[in-house]
Design a protein around this motif. Sequence first.
Motif, short mmCIF file in Angstrom:
data_model
loop_
_atom_site.label_atom_id
_atom_site.label_comp_id
_atom_site.label_asym_id
_atom_site.label_seq_id
_atom_site.Cartn_x
_atom_site.Cartn_y
_atom_site.Cartn_z
N PRO A 143 0.81 -1.22 0.00
CA PRO A 143 0.00 0.00 0.00
C PRO A 143 0.85 1.27 0.00
N ILE A 144 2.01 1.22 0.64
CA ILE A 144 2.91 2.38 0.64
C ILE A 144 3.45 2.63 -0.76
N PHE A 145 3.87 1.55 -1.44
CA PHE A 145 4.40 1.68 -2.81
C PHE A 145 3.32 2.19 -3.76
N GLU A 146 2.13 1.61 -3.65
CA GLU A 146 1.02 1.98 -4.54
C GLU A 146 0.66 3.45 -4.39
N GLN A 147 0.67 3.94 -3.16
CA GLN A 147 0.34 5.34 -2.91
C GLN A 147 1.35 6.27 -3.60
N ALA A 148 2.65 5.93 -3.49
CA ALA A 148 3.68 6.76 -4.10
C ALA A 148 3.59 6.74 -5.62
N LEU A 149 3.34 5.56 -6.20
CA LEU A 149 3.24 5.42 -7.67
C LEU A 149 1.99 6.13 -8.19
N GLU A 150 0.90 5.98 -7.46
CA GLU A 150 -0.35 6.61 -7.87
C GLU A 150 -0.22 8.14 -7.88
N LYS A 151 0.52 8.67 -6.91
CA LYS A 151 0.71 10.11 -6.82
C LYS A 151 1.42 10.66 -8.05
N LEU A 193 14.74 -0.41 0.66
CA LEU A 193 13.78 -1.17 -0.14
C LEU A 193 14.01 -0.97 -1.63
N TRP A 194 14.34 0.26 -2.03
CA TRP A 194 14.52 0.59 -3.44
C TRP A 194 15.99 0.62 -3.84
N GLN A 195 16.89 0.28 -2.92
CA GLN A 195 18.32 0.12 -3.19
C GLN A 195 18.95 1.33 -3.88
N PHE A 196 18.88 2.47 -3.23
CA PHE A 196 19.51 3.68 -3.73
C PHE A 196 20.97 3.73 -3.33
N MET A 197 21.84 4.11 -4.26
CA MET A 197 23.21 4.46 -3.91
C MET A 197 23.17 5.82 -3.22
N ILE A 198 24.16 6.10 -2.39
CA ILE A 198 24.12 7.30 -1.58
C ILE A 198 24.12 8.58 -2.44
N GLY A 199 24.86 8.57 -3.54
CA GLY A 199 24.88 9.75 -4.42
C GLY A 199 23.53 10.01 -5.06
N THR A 200 22.91 8.96 -5.56
CA THR A 200 21.58 9.10 -6.16
C THR A 200 20.56 9.56 -5.13
N VAL A 208 20.86 11.45 4.32
CA VAL A 208 21.70 10.32 4.72
C VAL A 208 22.83 10.85 5.58
N ASN A 209 22.85 10.45 6.85
CA ASN A 209 23.94 10.80 7.74
C ASN A 209 24.11 9.70 8.77
N SER A 210 24.88 9.96 9.82
CA SER A 210 25.19 8.91 10.80
C SER A 210 23.96 8.43 11.57
N LEU A 211 22.97 9.30 11.75
CA LEU A 211 21.80 8.94 12.54
C LEU A 211 20.57 8.62 11.71
N VAL A 212 20.45 9.25 10.54
CA VAL A 212 19.24 9.10 9.72
C VAL A 212 19.63 8.67 8.30
N ASP A 213 18.95 7.65 7.79
CA ASP A 213 19.14 7.21 6.40
C ASP A 213 17.76 7.02 5.78
N GLU A 214 17.32 8.05 5.04
CA GLU A 214 15.97 8.00 4.47
C GLU A 214 15.85 7.01 3.32
N ARG A 215 16.94 6.41 2.89
CA ARG A 215 16.85 5.31 1.93
C ARG A 215 16.11 4.13 2.56
N ARG A 216 16.15 4.05 3.89
CA ARG A 216 15.49 2.97 4.63
C ARG A 216 14.08 3.34 5.07
N ASP A 217 13.68 4.56 4.81
CA ASP A 217 12.33 5.02 5.16
C ASP A 217 11.36 4.58 4.05
N PRO A 218 10.41 3.68 4.34
CA PRO A 218 9.52 3.18 3.29
C PRO A 218 8.77 4.29 2.56
N TYR A 219 8.32 5.30 3.28
CA TYR A 219 7.52 6.37 2.68
C TYR A 219 8.38 7.31 1.83
N ARG A 220 9.45 7.84 2.43
CA ARG A 220 10.29 8.81 1.71
C ARG A 220 10.99 8.15 0.52
#
Length: 514
Positions: free
Chosen positions: A128-136, A166-173, A181-193
């Motif tokens: 449902p999270i993926f579908e919401q982002a794609l639908e948007k 989940l979407w396997q982003f490289m840090i540059g992308t 992306v820093n020592s405490l927060v990595d939004e690549r791991r945030d399902p919504y963002r």
Amino acid sequence: MKPRALLTSIIALGTAWIAFAAPTPTILTIKETISDTAIVYPESFETDTRAMRENWYLRNYIALDTEISESTFTDNTSDDVFIERLKAMPTEIEMPYNQIVHNYIEMYISRKRELVETMLGMSMYYMPIFEQALEKEGLPLELKYLPIIESALNPVAVSRAGATGLWQFMIGTAKGLGLEVNSLVDERRDPYRSSEMAARYLKELHDIYGDWSLAIAAYNCGPGNVNKALRRASADSGDSGKKDFWEIYYYLPRETRGYVPAFIAANYVMTYFKCHGISPSLAKKPLITDTISINQRVHFNQISAILNMPVDEIRALNPQYRKDIIPGNVHSYKLILPSQQVFSYIMSEDSILAYDSNKYALRGTATPVDYDKVSGSGSYERKLVTKYHKVRRGESLSVIARKYGVTVSSIKRANGLRGDGIQRGQLLKISTYQRVRVKDNDTQVAQNTTKAKKKTSTKATKKQATRKHKVKSGETLSGIAMLYRGVTVADIRRTNGIRGSKIRAGQTLLIPIK
């Protein structure tokens, strides 16, 4: 016309007719007949299924039927059935069938059956999270299965190349798309963002190529590699209009060739898993979540203790926080909790922030500890001590001397060395100074002695008190001054009437007491 010329003309006409009559390969035949014996499977196929099943969400919200055994199920699905099923899926993106797609489908429905079951369980939360982002973004909803081949729906998955989430982003992308992306927060791991940015990135790629198979390939290996493959394929064929994944298949990097076939296979298996005896996942209970803004620095352990919920639950819902810390003091961050816990957090926020606050608080300033003041009575002195050093590979006398703060000549003298040569494993005696505490009773005795001297001699009180120091071999005025608190080289010179810096072993110096 001569017979030889006539024969040549007949052969030429025959060849031309054969060339005209023989069908030239088309895009359709390429898609259906293409094959590859060097299949490279994505890293998601290597996912540890047993470790994934320990996921908090699966253990608490999903029932997985593990009774079906691979050995008891025989799958004799024909190619025609695979083709018809793929055609029957309501997808905007074309899903052709060929030997390469077949290999990926076979991998999912045979050797990776448990992985499919696990992903079916995780999909109940993530799809449902993926579908919401794609639908948007107005994108085809079948793209929701890309994370199947990217990460096997593991939000903290990290590839050998460093792609994460989940979407396997490289840090540059990721940073280019605006993810933090820093020592405490990595939004690549945030399902919504990460899903929002993945949808935006896929849309940009489709705008470039106008073809979903090429856009999906570019998502995997980058537009540069896809553009290079298009140029090479066009140059080799003389056709500058090549715009199809299957036409440039062999010009792509090996790991990207299987990406579109794997995507087709993922769509197939997540749609037709029941047809192959793969157990579906059933919800034990619904998981309804809500979001709250955090504006203070808070640790998961503080939330867990006050709200009486497992830390694993908070981690599962908020995998973007790498160290279990939400740095809300920097800027506002989102915290996802089960809906019934959100109101509890709001009501208990002060208690949460106060829980073990000294343990989790950041220090704004730090003052070095003065151990003389902390310990009360007593003081420190530097005393000459003997240590032993075992020579390591590559060490020289100068390196060892710097380590202990002594001179090369003092090491030579202590060990009877004439030259600079030393051997690995050799044990050297090192005479160096060490700061040690003078015992309380010794200090008291010194104080009592000083008081007695003051009482017995009025003249002595008018003069600066001194102590005697017998010069040892290798000592210098600066080294001696360091032994006594508050004493400088100038003080020693003045007290002893010395103009230069020369002193000799055995000489007795008067050291002023300060």
